[in-house]
Design a protein around this motif. Structure first.
Motif, short mmCIF file in Angstrom:
data_model
loop_
_atom_site.label_atom_id
_atom_site.label_comp_id
_atom_site.label_asym_id
_atom_site.label_seq_id
_atom_site.Cartn_x
_atom_site.Cartn_y
_atom_site.Cartn_z
N PRO A 97 0.82 -1.22 0.00
CA PRO A 97 0.00 0.00 0.00
C PRO A 97 0.85 1.27 0.00
O PRO A 97 0.35 2.34 -0.33
N LEU A 98 2.12 1.15 0.36
CA LEU A 98 3.00 2.31 0.37
C LEU A 98 3.36 2.77 -1.04
O LEU A 98 3.79 3.90 -1.24
N SER A 99 3.19 1.89 -2.02
CA SER A 99 3.51 2.25 -3.40
C SER A 99 2.68 3.44 -3.87
O SER A 99 3.14 4.24 -4.68
N ASN A 100 1.45 3.55 -3.37
CA ASN A 100 0.59 4.65 -3.79
C ASN A 100 1.20 6.00 -3.47
O ASN A 100 1.09 6.95 -4.25
N ALA A 101 1.86 6.10 -2.32
CA ALA A 101 2.49 7.36 -1.93
C ALA A 101 3.64 7.70 -2.85
O ALA A 101 3.90 8.87 -3.14
N PHE A 155 6.51 -3.72 2.39
CA PHE A 155 7.93 -3.54 2.07
C PHE A 155 8.07 -2.61 0.87
O PHE A 155 7.29 -2.68 -0.09
N ILE A 156 9.07 -1.74 0.95
CA ILE A 156 9.42 -0.88 -0.19
C ILE A 156 10.94 -0.75 -0.22
O ILE A 156 11.58 -0.55 0.82
N ALA A 157 11.52 -0.84 -1.42
CA ALA A 157 12.93 -0.52 -1.61
C ALA A 157 13.03 0.81 -2.34
O ALA A 157 12.31 1.06 -3.30
N ILE A 158 13.91 1.68 -1.84
CA ILE A 158 14.19 2.97 -2.48
C ILE A 158 15.70 3.02 -2.72
O ILE A 158 16.49 2.98 -1.77
N SER A 230 6.22 11.53 3.91
CA SER A 230 4.97 11.12 3.28
C SER A 230 4.59 9.70 3.70
O SER A 230 3.42 9.41 3.99
N LEU A 231 5.58 8.81 3.77
CA LEU A 231 5.31 7.43 4.18
C LEU A 231 4.90 7.37 5.65
O LEU A 231 4.01 6.60 6.03
N LEU A 232 5.53 8.19 6.48
CA LEU A 232 5.16 8.23 7.90
C LEU A 232 3.71 8.69 8.07
O LEU A 232 2.95 8.14 8.87
N LEU A 233 3.32 9.71 7.30
CA LEU A 233 1.94 10.18 7.36
C LEU A 233 0.97 9.12 6.85
O LEU A 233 -0.13 8.94 7.41
#
Length: 238
Positions: A97-101, A155-158, A230-233
């Motif tokens: 769901p973090l991909s949307n941000a 999970f997200i990789a940056i 943004s991810l924290l929010l």
């Protein structure tokens, strides 16, 4: 009772961890350094999950597999492809769901390849790009993704490109990372000295790699702040 929710961030290098903390220094981010080791990344991410992490991020520099990527380009992925225990490709993570941000940013979306060893030569980079459609490679995202998947945590990789697809890494750069994630400068110089005939070309290649690594580090320091906030929010941790 005070909330203990946080995002667990896995970095391969101390310099990457420094970039994360420079960009967003908050108790809602806990950062671990793996020394570019996938198994250690899995252990650290597992501990984060058991301690209450609501998401796992893999942040740092990477090698480019897509020839269109340049040093300093910043990309993200919620999936990592690696070679599983049976020797077949395995896809970890997915549909975070973090991909949307991150879709609202200028980061490049694409699949990341997780490798247990350094991908040093052009031919191998071309093969990975062709066979797996992965645009970048690193050495800890698959360990972090494995732990996140096992615990049902997003999970997200940056990753920032520091080593473009058309470059063969100099021999002196191989094995330059210590277990604590710092750079083994003595080992790098010793490798150069032991190969004196190639010393001029090795030093020139190391210089170019250093310039590109600084470009990747600078991009992370400039871009990660808004991204992490943004991810924290998004996770109600702001």
């Amino acid at each position: 009772m005070a909330r203990t929710d946080f995002i667990g961030v896995v970095c391969g290098l101390k310099s990457e961890a420094s970039a994360v903390k420079f960009a967003c220094d908050t108790e809602r981010l806990k950062v671990g350094v793996t020394g570019a080791n996938a198994r250690k990344a899995e252990r650290i991410a597992t501990q984060f999950c058991e301690d209450g992490a609501v998401a796992i991020l893999s942040i740092g520099v990477s090698g480019g597999l897509d020839p269109g990527l340049r040093p300093g380009d910043l990309l993200y992925s919620d999936k990592v492809v690696c070679i599983g225990p049976d020797g077949a490709p395995e896809l970890l993570g997915g549909a975070s769901p973090l991909s949307n941000a991150l879709q609202e940013t200028d980061l490049i979306a694409g699949l990341i390849y997780g490798s247990d060893g350094i991908i040093a030569d052009i031919a191998e980079k071309e093969r990975l790009f062709r066979e797996h459609a992965a645009i970048a490679v690193d050495m800890e995202s698959h360990g972090a993704a494995q732990a996140a998947s096992a615990h049902g945590v997003p999970f997200i990789a940056i990753r920032a490109i520091a080593d473009p697809a058309e470059r063969t890494l100099p021999k002196a750069a191989l094995g330059a990372v210590k277990e604590d994630g710092s750079t083994d400068v003595l080992r790098v110089l010793t490798t150069v000295v032991k190969n004196l005939p190639s010393a001029p070309s090795q030093l020139a290649a190391l210089g170019k790699l250093g310039v590109d690594a600084r470009a990747a580090d600078q991009r992370m320091r400039l871009a990660l702040g808004p991204i992490l906030r943004s991810l924290l929010l998004r996770l109600d941790l702001g």
